[in-house]
Write a protein that holds these residues in place. Structure first.
Motif, PDB file in Angstrom:
ATOM      1  N   TRP A   9      61.483 -51.762  59.231  1.00 41.28           N
ATOM      2  CA  TRP A   9      62.640 -51.170  59.881  1.00 41.28           C
ATOM      3  C   TRP A   9      62.255 -49.868  60.584  1.00 41.28           C
ATOM      4  O   TRP A   9      62.650 -49.629  61.730  1.00 41.28           O
ATOM      5  CB  TRP A   9      63.742 -50.906  58.845  1.00 41.28           C
ATOM      6  CG  TRP A   9      64.929 -50.221  59.430  1.00 41.28           C
ATOM      7  CD1 TRP A   9      65.984 -50.797  60.052  1.00 41.28           C
ATOM      8  CD2 TRP A   9      65.144 -48.809  59.481  1.00 41.28           C
ATOM      9  NE1 TRP A   9      66.859 -49.828  60.488  1.00 41.28           N
ATOM     10  CE2 TRP A   9      66.376 -48.596  60.147  1.00 41.28           C
ATOM     11  CE3 TRP A   9      64.432 -47.704  59.027  1.00 41.28           C
ATOM     12  CZ2 TRP A   9      66.884 -47.330  60.368  1.00 41.28           C
ATOM     13  CZ3 TRP A   9      64.947 -46.448  59.249  1.00 41.28           C
ATOM     14  CH2 TRP A   9      66.162 -46.269  59.912  1.00 41.28           C
ATOM     15  N   LEU A  10      61.478 -49.025  59.894  1.00 40.93           N
ATOM     16  CA  LEU A  10      61.080 -47.736  60.447  1.00 40.93           C
ATOM     17  C   LEU A  10      60.268 -47.903  61.726  1.00 40.93           C
ATOM     18  O   LEU A  10      60.527 -47.241  62.732  1.00 40.93           O
ATOM     19  CB  LEU A  10      60.272 -46.945  59.411  1.00 40.93           C
ATOM     20  CG  LEU A  10      59.878 -45.525  59.798  1.00 40.93           C
ATOM     21  CD1 LEU A  10      61.117 -44.642  59.858  1.00 40.93           C
ATOM     22  CD2 LEU A  10      58.886 -44.966  58.792  1.00 40.93           C
ATOM     23  N   VAL A  11      59.314 -48.800  61.703  1.00 43.38           N
ATOM     24  CA  VAL A  11      58.477 -49.015  62.890  1.00 43.38           C
ATOM     25  C   VAL A  11      59.304 -49.630  64.017  1.00 43.38           C
ATOM     26  O   VAL A  11      59.153 -49.265  65.176  1.00 43.38           O
ATOM     27  CB  VAL A  11      57.257 -49.892  62.538  1.00 43.38           C
ATOM     28  CG1 VAL A  11      56.549 -50.375  63.780  1.00 43.38           C
ATOM     29  CG2 VAL A  11      56.295 -49.114  61.647  1.00 43.38           C
ATOM     30  N   ARG A  12      60.207 -50.532  63.672  1.00 39.16           N
ATOM     31  CA  ARG A  12      61.021 -51.204  64.694  1.00 39.16           C
ATOM     32  C   ARG A  12      61.984 -50.234  65.381  1.00 39.16           C
ATOM     33  O   ARG A  12      62.091 -50.199  66.602  1.00 39.16           O
ATOM     34  CB  ARG A  12      61.797 -52.352  64.050  1.00 39.16           C
ATOM     35  CG  ARG A  12      62.869 -52.984  64.887  1.00 39.16           C
ATOM     36  CD  ARG A  12      62.373 -53.681  66.113  1.00 39.16           C
ATOM     37  NE  ARG A  12      61.556 -54.819  65.749  1.00 39.16           N
ATOM     38  CZ  ARG A  12      60.935 -55.562  66.637  1.00 39.16           C
ATOM     39  NH1 ARG A  12      61.059 -55.313  67.913  1.00 39.16           N
ATOM     40  NH2 ARG A  12      60.185 -56.550  66.257  1.00 39.16           N
ATOM     41  N   PHE A  13      62.688 -49.424  64.598  1.00 41.12           N
ATOM     42  CA  PHE A  13      63.745 -48.598  65.166  1.00 41.12           C
ATOM     43  C   PHE A  13      63.366 -47.136  65.373  1.00 41.12           C
ATOM     44  O   PHE A  13      64.061 -46.419  66.071  1.00 41.12           O
ATOM     45  CB  PHE A  13      65.011 -48.690  64.312  1.00 41.12           C
ATOM     46  CG  PHE A  13      65.600 -50.063  64.320  1.00 41.12           C
ATOM     47  CD1 PHE A  13      66.140 -50.598  65.472  1.00 41.12           C
ATOM     48  CD2 PHE A  13      65.577 -50.837  63.175  1.00 41.12           C
ATOM     49  CE1 PHE A  13      66.667 -51.872  65.492  1.00 41.12           C
ATOM     50  CE2 PHE A  13      66.106 -52.113  63.186  1.00 41.12           C
ATOM     51  CZ  PHE A  13      66.647 -52.633  64.341  1.00 41.12           C
ATOM     52  N   ALA A  14      62.306 -46.689  64.726  1.00 35.53           N
ATOM     53  CA  ALA A  14      61.910 -45.289  64.879  1.00 35.53           C
ATOM     54  C   ALA A  14      60.430 -45.176  65.231  1.00 35.53           C
ATOM     55  O   ALA A  14      59.827 -44.136  65.026  1.00 35.53           O
ATOM     56  CB  ALA A  14      62.215 -44.511  63.597  1.00 35.53           C
ATOM     57  N   GLY A  15      59.855 -46.231  65.756  1.00 37.21           N
ATOM     58  CA  GLY A  15      58.435 -46.233  66.095  1.00 37.21           C
ATOM     59  C   GLY A  15      58.064 -45.182  67.116  1.00 37.21           C
ATOM     60  O   GLY A  15      56.959 -44.638  67.086  1.00 37.21           O
ATOM     61  N   ASP A  16      58.980 -44.869  68.024  1.00 36.13           N
ATOM     62  CA  ASP A  16      58.691 -43.854  69.029  1.00 36.13           C
ATOM     63  C   ASP A  16      58.671 -42.456  68.429  1.00 36.13           C
ATOM     64  O   ASP A  16      58.150 -41.525  69.035  1.00 36.13           O
ATOM     65  CB  ASP A  16      59.695 -43.921  70.180  1.00 36.13           C
ATOM     66  CG  ASP A  16      61.135 -43.848  69.715  1.00 36.13           C
ATOM     67  OD1 ASP A  16      61.386 -44.062  68.508  1.00 36.13           O
ATOM     68  OD2 ASP A  16      62.012 -43.594  70.558  1.00 36.13           O
ATOM     69  N   LEU A  17      59.212 -42.297  67.210  1.00 39.07           N
ATOM     70  CA  LEU A  17      59.169 -41.005  66.525  1.00 39.07           C
ATOM     71  C   LEU A  17      57.878 -40.805  65.749  1.00 39.07           C
ATOM     72  O   LEU A  17      57.653 -39.743  65.195  1.00 39.07           O
ATOM     73  CB  LEU A  17      60.363 -40.870  65.570  1.00 39.07           C
ATOM     74  CG  LEU A  17      61.734 -40.974  66.217  1.00 39.07           C
ATOM     75  CD1 LEU A  17      62.822 -40.938  65.158  1.00 39.07           C
ATOM     76  CD2 LEU A  17      61.923 -39.866  67.238  1.00 39.07           C
ATOM     77  N   LEU A  18      57.047 -41.829  65.707  1.00 37.61           N
ATOM     78  CA  LEU A  18      55.760 -41.766  65.013  1.00 37.61           C
ATOM     79  C   LEU A  18      54.649 -41.812  66.064  1.00 37.61           C
ATOM     80  O   LEU A  18      54.025 -42.840  66.276  1.00 37.61           O
ATOM     81  CB  LEU A  18      55.628 -42.934  64.032  1.00 37.61           C
ATOM     82  CG  LEU A  18      56.736 -43.068  62.989  1.00 37.61           C
ATOM     83  CD1 LEU A  18      56.620 -44.388  62.251  1.00 37.61           C
ATOM     84  CD2 LEU A  18      56.706 -41.904  62.031  1.00 37.61           C
ATOM     85  N   PRO A  19      54.385 -40.688  66.724  1.00 36.95           N
ATOM     86  CA  PRO A  19      53.471 -40.703  67.871  1.00 36.95           C
ATOM     87  C   PRO A  19      52.040 -41.092  67.501  1.00 36.95           C
ATOM     88  O   PRO A  19      51.311 -41.620  68.334  1.00 36.95           O
ATOM     89  CB  PRO A  19      53.527 -39.256  68.388  1.00 36.95           C
ATOM     90  CG  PRO A  19      54.007 -38.454  67.248  1.00 36.95           C
ATOM     91  CD  PRO A  19      54.878 -39.353  66.445  1.00 36.95           C
TER      92      PRO A  19
END
Length: 155
Positions: free
Chosen positions: A137-147
């Protein structure tokens, strides 16, 4: 059809080594959270089962082949493992396995400290399901927040 199976297999096999590989590959292949989380959890648990059932034999044969010198048993890292084990036991090791240790490392630590197989499997399943779906879920929806992952993110 063969390429689809190879994609599933890459998520599964990658998750056997490092749990974060599964969600990143799932996003890369544009799979949904359910497929990505399931393959990631199965990959992690395959490592846990292999190490728990065959870990002693693997260690015995690898030491015989490598014939390494005996290393210092008490290092900073091993003391940290002992502290975690003494404070939290198998549930703590299982919970921290996906984020701090590799699935193989968590299974080795839990077995080395004498955790019961039933407890290891139970808590590792709970941990792998939680972390697999959460990270998918984190990678799918917040992947752009993990540069540091280099993902473009999103839905």
């Amino acid at each position: 059809m063969v390429t689809e199976i190879l994609k599933y297999l890459s998520i599964y096999l990658g998750s056997m080594l490092k749990i974060m590989v599964g969600p990143v590959l799932g996003l890369t292949y544009d799979y949904n959270i359910f497929i990505t989380g399931t393959l990631t959890a199965l990959g992690m648990m395959t490592s846990v089962y292999l190490i728990t059932f065959f870990g002693a034999n693997i260690r015995h044969y690898s030491q015989a082949i490598l014939n390494r010198k005996r290393k210092n048993i008490f290092s900073k890292k091993t003391r940290q493992y002992v502290r975690i084990w003494q404070k939290y036991g198998v549930p703590g090791i299982a919970f921290l396995t996906p984020v701090l240790f590799m699935p193989i490392g968590g299974a080795i630590i839990a077995n080395a400290f004498g955790g019961k197989k039933a407890d290891i499997f139970k808590y590792m399943w709970i941990s792998s399901l939680f972390w697999s779906y959460f990270l998918a879920w984190l990678v799918r929806f917040a992947g752009d927040l993990l540069p540091f992952l280099g993902l473009t993110g999103g839905v």
